[in-house]
Design a protein around this motif. Structure first.
Motif, PDB file in Angstrom:
ATOM      1  N   ILE A   1      -7.634  -9.454 -10.370  1.00 23.66           N
ATOM      2  CA  ILE A   1      -6.303  -8.844 -10.432  1.00 23.66           C
ATOM      3  C   ILE A   1      -6.333  -7.680 -11.419  1.00 23.66           C
ATOM      4  N   ASN A   2      -5.819  -6.566 -10.954  1.00 19.30           N
ATOM      5  CA  ASN A   2      -5.751  -5.376 -11.811  1.00 19.30           C
ATOM      6  C   ASN A   2      -4.436  -5.454 -12.585  1.00 19.30           C
ATOM      7  N   TRP A   3      -4.489  -5.939 -13.822  1.00 13.91           N
ATOM      8  CA  TRP A   3      -3.278  -6.221 -14.601  1.00 13.91           C
ATOM      9  C   TRP A   3      -2.553  -4.945 -14.976  1.00 13.91           C
ATOM     10  N   ARG A   4      -3.285  -3.906 -15.195  1.00 14.31           N
ATOM     11  CA  ARG A   4      -2.646  -2.650 -15.598  1.00 14.31           C
ATOM     12  C   ARG A   4      -1.762  -2.117 -14.462  1.00 14.31           C
ATOM     13  N   ALA A   5      -2.301  -2.151 -13.235  1.00 12.36           N
ATOM     14  CA  ALA A   5      -1.502  -1.683 -12.086  1.00 12.36           C
ATOM     15  C   ALA A   5      -0.348  -2.639 -11.802  1.00 12.36           C
ATOM     16  N   SER A   6      -0.618  -3.922 -11.968  1.00 10.27           N
ATOM     17  CA  SER A   6       0.427  -4.922 -11.682  1.00 10.27           C
ATOM     18  C   SER A   6       1.575  -4.826 -12.673  1.00 10.27           C
ATOM     19  N   ALA A   7       1.273  -4.415 -13.902  1.00  9.14           N
ATOM     20  CA  ALA A   7       2.281  -4.351 -14.950  1.00  9.14           C
ATOM     21  C   ALA A   7       3.352  -3.302 -14.641  1.00  9.14           C
ATOM     22  N   ARG A   8       2.978  -2.329 -13.819  1.00  9.94           N
ATOM     23  CA  ARG A   8       3.917  -1.266 -13.504  1.00  9.94           C
ATOM     24  C   ARG A   8       4.914  -1.691 -12.433  1.00  9.94           C
ATOM     25  N   HIS A   9       4.704  -2.818 -11.818  1.00 10.93           N
ATOM     26  CA  HIS A   9       5.576  -3.288 -10.736  1.00 10.93           C
ATOM     27  C   HIS A   9       6.067  -4.689 -11.041  1.00 10.93           C
ATOM     28  N   GLN A  10       7.341  -4.890 -10.793  1.00 11.54           N
ATOM     29  CA  GLN A  10       7.911  -6.180 -11.184  1.00 11.54           C
ATOM     30  C   GLN A  10       7.578  -7.303 -10.195  1.00 11.54           C
ATOM     31  N   HIS A  11       7.507  -6.962  -8.916  1.00  8.21           N
ATOM     32  CA  HIS A  11       7.372  -8.043  -7.932  1.00  8.21           C
ATOM     33  C   HIS A  11       6.075  -7.959  -7.139  1.00  8.21           C
ATOM     34  N   ALA A  12       5.104  -7.341  -7.692  1.00  6.32           N
ATOM     35  CA  ALA A  12       3.839  -7.228  -6.929  1.00  6.32           C
ATOM     36  C   ALA A  12       2.629  -7.339  -7.856  1.00  6.32           C
ATOM     37  N   LEU A  13       1.634  -7.937  -7.297  1.00  6.85           N
ATOM     38  CA  LEU A  13       0.344  -8.005  -8.014  1.00  6.85           C
ATOM     39  C   LEU A  13      -0.678  -7.180  -7.235  1.00  6.85           C
ATOM     40  N   PHE A  14      -1.610  -6.590  -7.983  1.00  3.98           N
ATOM     41  CA  PHE A  14      -2.640  -5.771  -7.329  1.00  3.98           C
ATOM     42  C   PHE A  14      -4.044  -6.279  -7.685  1.00  3.98           C
ATOM     43  N   THR A  15      -4.897  -6.189  -6.718  1.00  8.81           N
ATOM     44  CA  THR A  15      -6.269  -6.711  -6.875  1.00  8.81           C
ATOM     45  C   THR A  15      -7.277  -5.573  -6.748  1.00  8.81           C
ATOM     46  N   ASN A  16      -8.293  -5.632  -7.576  1.00  5.99           N
ATOM     47  CA  ASN A  16      -9.392  -4.652  -7.459  1.00  5.99           C
ATOM     48  C   ASN A  16     -10.221  -4.949  -6.214  1.00  5.99           C
ATOM     49  N   GLU A  17     -10.694  -3.865  -5.600  1.00  9.29           N
ATOM     50  CA  GLU A  17     -11.631  -4.025  -4.487  1.00  9.29           C
ATOM     51  C   GLU A  17     -12.985  -3.459  -4.904  1.00  9.29           C
ATOM     52  N   PHE A  18     -14.016  -4.045  -4.360  1.00  8.95           N
ATOM     53  CA  PHE A  18     -15.376  -3.576  -4.680  1.00  8.95           C
ATOM     54  C   PHE A  18     -16.065  -3.098  -3.408  1.00  8.95           C
ATOM     55  N   GLU A  19     -17.043  -2.252  -3.610  1.00  5.76           N
ATOM     56  CA  GLU A  19     -17.748  -1.709  -2.445  1.00  5.76           C
ATOM     57  C   GLU A  19     -18.858  -2.671  -2.019  1.00  5.76           C
ATOM     58  N   MET A  20     -18.846  -2.972  -0.739  1.00  5.63           N
ATOM     59  CA  MET A  20     -19.899  -3.871  -0.231  1.00  5.63           C
ATOM     60  C   MET A  20     -21.252  -3.155  -0.278  1.00  5.63           C
ATOM     61  N   GLU A  21     -22.293  -3.911  -0.530  1.00 12.81           N
ATOM     62  CA  GLU A  21     -23.647  -3.338  -0.516  1.00 12.81           C
ATOM     63  C   GLU A  21     -24.427  -3.981   0.615  1.00 12.81           C
ATOM     64  N   ARG A  22     -24.944  -3.172   1.452  1.00 11.48           N
ATOM     65  CA  ARG A  22     -25.578  -3.639   2.674  1.00 11.48           C
ATOM     66  C   ARG A  22     -26.972  -3.012   2.814  1.00 11.48           C
TER      67      ARG A  22
END
Lengths: 433, 204
Positions: A205-226
């Protein structure tokens, strides 16, 4: 043979002279020679019945590694008073220890064995014939023949070992590997931010981004390695090769290709190879150690050649390489190649050109001459400028070009050139306030 | 590979045979007051020795031919046949050994770089690494020595038998009729034709 004729004529000469002179003493003088001839005739060898086997300590050896050849000779005929067995060592191999021949006597059912060690440059060396020469002790009567005993020695090319190579093809395959896939998923590199979904790990969970919104949480995504499809193209056109004092630029290109193939396969990629020159020598894409051996064997066989059809890269079988895959061309390059490389890039292939520098290669070999002669210096400068312009044009269309001066360590050059570029953010997450 | 050491007994026997051949004919001619003939054979023997020293293959054939012609002429001049027989037998031995040495030298040249490559390689190697090379060399030298022994044994028997039969032929006198001589002549021509046919087959 000459000795037999000479001695026979001498005997006849003495006998005939004795008869002409009506001298028994003259005839008697021929007696030692007659006995000598008769003894040689009595012990003259029959056609030998030999069973010869040739074994190699290894059928495939790496560059610089020795191979021991052992020849075993069984006599299945009568006694051979003096037998000389000579192995025809293929041209290009050097005997570093032992002798490729033996001379001995063999009783009926007898056996002898000899070994020698050979080393050679990259290539395929078929052993075929052995020569057997049999004669009696006095050496007047002789039987000689060639025996075909096949064996094959393959010397793999010199390998320029490389560490992991950072490549970025547009399309990757479905298995985990080291190549960033431009897709979000499990990985290590940050890729983007999205809304939280049920099941996402809390530590993502990206807490910094989530802190800017009252009713939403945001998650970091990572790049798949193939893993990816990698197509190696080795330029084997005779016109592109430079040979100076037994040193060939093509041999450096071979070593580089071998190193690249090994590095890509070690990373788990699916690697195919095309040797373009005499014809199209393809090694179909595959994975793992078996594929590595296939590529090494193909490189061991690779030769430069002339072909009117394949004089330019226009007939490059593009379909051999999966769409949007990584193509690595190992070639000294010439101006005419620019158009096809540009077309490849336009089709979506990620193209990497490893170009052994023919100008520097030739200039270094003729260094004393070029330093002395101003006109040579000028010609050299012009050629260098032309080459640099050509490489710039390639870079301008998005082709990675590595200008390799072959006296420099290939691994260092590759490491410097393929530093993973800072990845541009290709996914913009709009966050509404 | 240097085979000079194992070859030295053969070389010695060859030199002695050449000297014996020259000495026997020179002595035979000398005892018959043909001193020019003696000098010629001493010179011929010395020339042959020089040829042997410089590995001139042709000198062997010329040497044997010279001694054979000299022995034949000796029968005309009434030189004692025993000396001539000993001379021609010794010349035959020298001729044979000259070719045998050449034969072994060809083998020596067949393996040109072994010693050099071994010398450069062993600079950084241990004795254990050098062992296979010594094995190869020892094996080839042992085989060369064995072949040399067998050759000398065969040559000793053949030359001894030739000398014996020659001496017998000099002492036993047979009177042959013209018919027997004609038959012997026909047999000789037949044998010659067979020899030529054999040589042609071999050259094919």
């Amino acid at each position: 043979m000459r000795r037999l004729l000479f001695l026979s004529l001498l005997v006849y000469g003495l006998v005939i002279a004795g008869l002409v002179m009506v001298s028994g003493n003259a005839v008697a003088l021929a007696m030692p020679l007659v006995v000598y001839l008769a003894a040689a005739f009595v012990f003259s060898p029959e056609k030998p019945r030999l069973v010869i086997t040739r074994t190699l300590s290894a059928n495939i050896v790496h560059h610089g590694a020795p191979a021991t050849v052992t020849v075993t000779v069984h006599n299945q005929g009568t006694k051979l008073e003096e037998v000389l067995i000579e192995d025809a060592v293929p041209q290009g191999l050097t005997v570093t220890d032992g002798e490729p021949w033996t001379q001995t006597s063999l009783p009926p059912g007898g056996k002898t064995e000899f070994s020698y060690v050979v080393e050679g440059k990259r290539g395929n060396y078929p052993f075929r014939y052995l020569r057997a020469t049999v004669n009696e002790h006095l050496g007047l009567f002789r039987q000689q023949g060639w025996l075909e005993v096949g064996a094959n020695l393959m010397v793999l090319p010199e390998l320029l070992r490389l560490e992991h190579l950072d490549i970025r093809p547009l399309r990757t395959r479905g298995y985990a590997g080291p190549i960033p896939s431009r897709l979000a998923g499990s990985g290590t590199d940050f890729f983007g931010v999205r809304e939280y979904q049920l099941g996402d790990p809390l530590r993502w969970i990206n807490w910094r981004a989530s802190a800017r919104h009252q009713h939403a949480l945001f998650t970091n995504e990572f790049e798949m390695e193939r893993i990816a499809d990698v197509g190696l193209i080795l330029d084997a056109r005779q016109n592109n090769n430079v040979v100076v004092e037994n040193d060939s630029l093509f041999e450096h290109a071979i070593s580089a290709t071998a190193g690249l193939a090994e590095a890509f396969i070690n990373d788990g990629n699916r690697v195919g190879m095309l040797v373009y020159g005499r014809g199209l020598e393809m090694t179909y894409p595959g994975y793992g150690k078996v594929q590595r051996e296939r590529i090494m064997q193909a490189l061991a066989h690779a030769r430069t050649g002339d072909s009117l059809v394949f004089e330019s890269l226009d007939y490059l079988p593009v379909r051999f390489f999966p769409a949007k895959s990584q193509i690595v061309l190992v070639s000294p390059l010439r101006k005419e190649d620019l158009s096809i490389l540009t077309r490849l890039r336009a089709r979506g292939y990620q193209v990497l050109v490893v170009s052994p520098d023919p100008v520097t290669f030739e200039a270094q070999k003729y260094a004393p001459l070029s330093e002395a002669d101003a006109s040579v210096q000028l010609a050299l400068r012009i050629t260098r400028v032309e080459r640099e312009l050509m490489l710039r044009r390639l870079r301008r269309v998005g082709i990675q070009v590595i200008n390799w001066q072959v006296d420099q360590p290939f691994a260092n050059v590759m490491r410097t050139a393929l530093v993973r570029p800072v990845m541009p953010t290709n996914r913009i997450v709009r966050i509404e306030r | 590979m240097n085979l000079s050491t194992p070859l030295s007994p053969v070389t010695r026997i060859m030199t002695i045979s050449t000297l014996v051949a020259a000495a026997a004919l020179a002595l035979g001619y000398g005892l018959n007051q043909q001193f020019v003939g003696s000098l010629i054979f001493i010179a011929l023997g010395l020339l042959w020795l020089v040829g042997q020293r410089y590995a001139q293959t042709a000198s062997a054939g010329l040497g044997l031919l010279g001694f054979a012609v000299g022995a034949l002429l000796g029968t005309l001049y009434g030189v004692q046949s025993g000396w001539l027989l000993v001379g021609i037998t010794a010349a035959l031995v020298a001729w044979d050994l000259h070719h045998f040495i050449q034969h072994l030298r060809i083998n020596e040249q067949r393996a040109p770089d072994t010693e050099n490559s071994a010398a450069t390689a062993t600079d950084t190697e241990t004795d254990a690494d050098a062992a296979p090379r010594l094995d190869t060399r020892a094996r080839l030298e042992a085989e060369a020595r064995m072949l040399e022994r067998e050759h000398l044994r065969r040559l000793a028997i053949v030359s001894g038998l030739g000398l014996l039969l020659g001496a017998l032929a000099l002492t036993v006198r047979l009177t042959l009729s013209f018919g027997v001589i004609v038959v012997l002549g026909v047999v000789a021509i037949f044998a010659l034709s067979r020899l030529i046919r054999y040589l042609r087959q071999e050259s094919d």
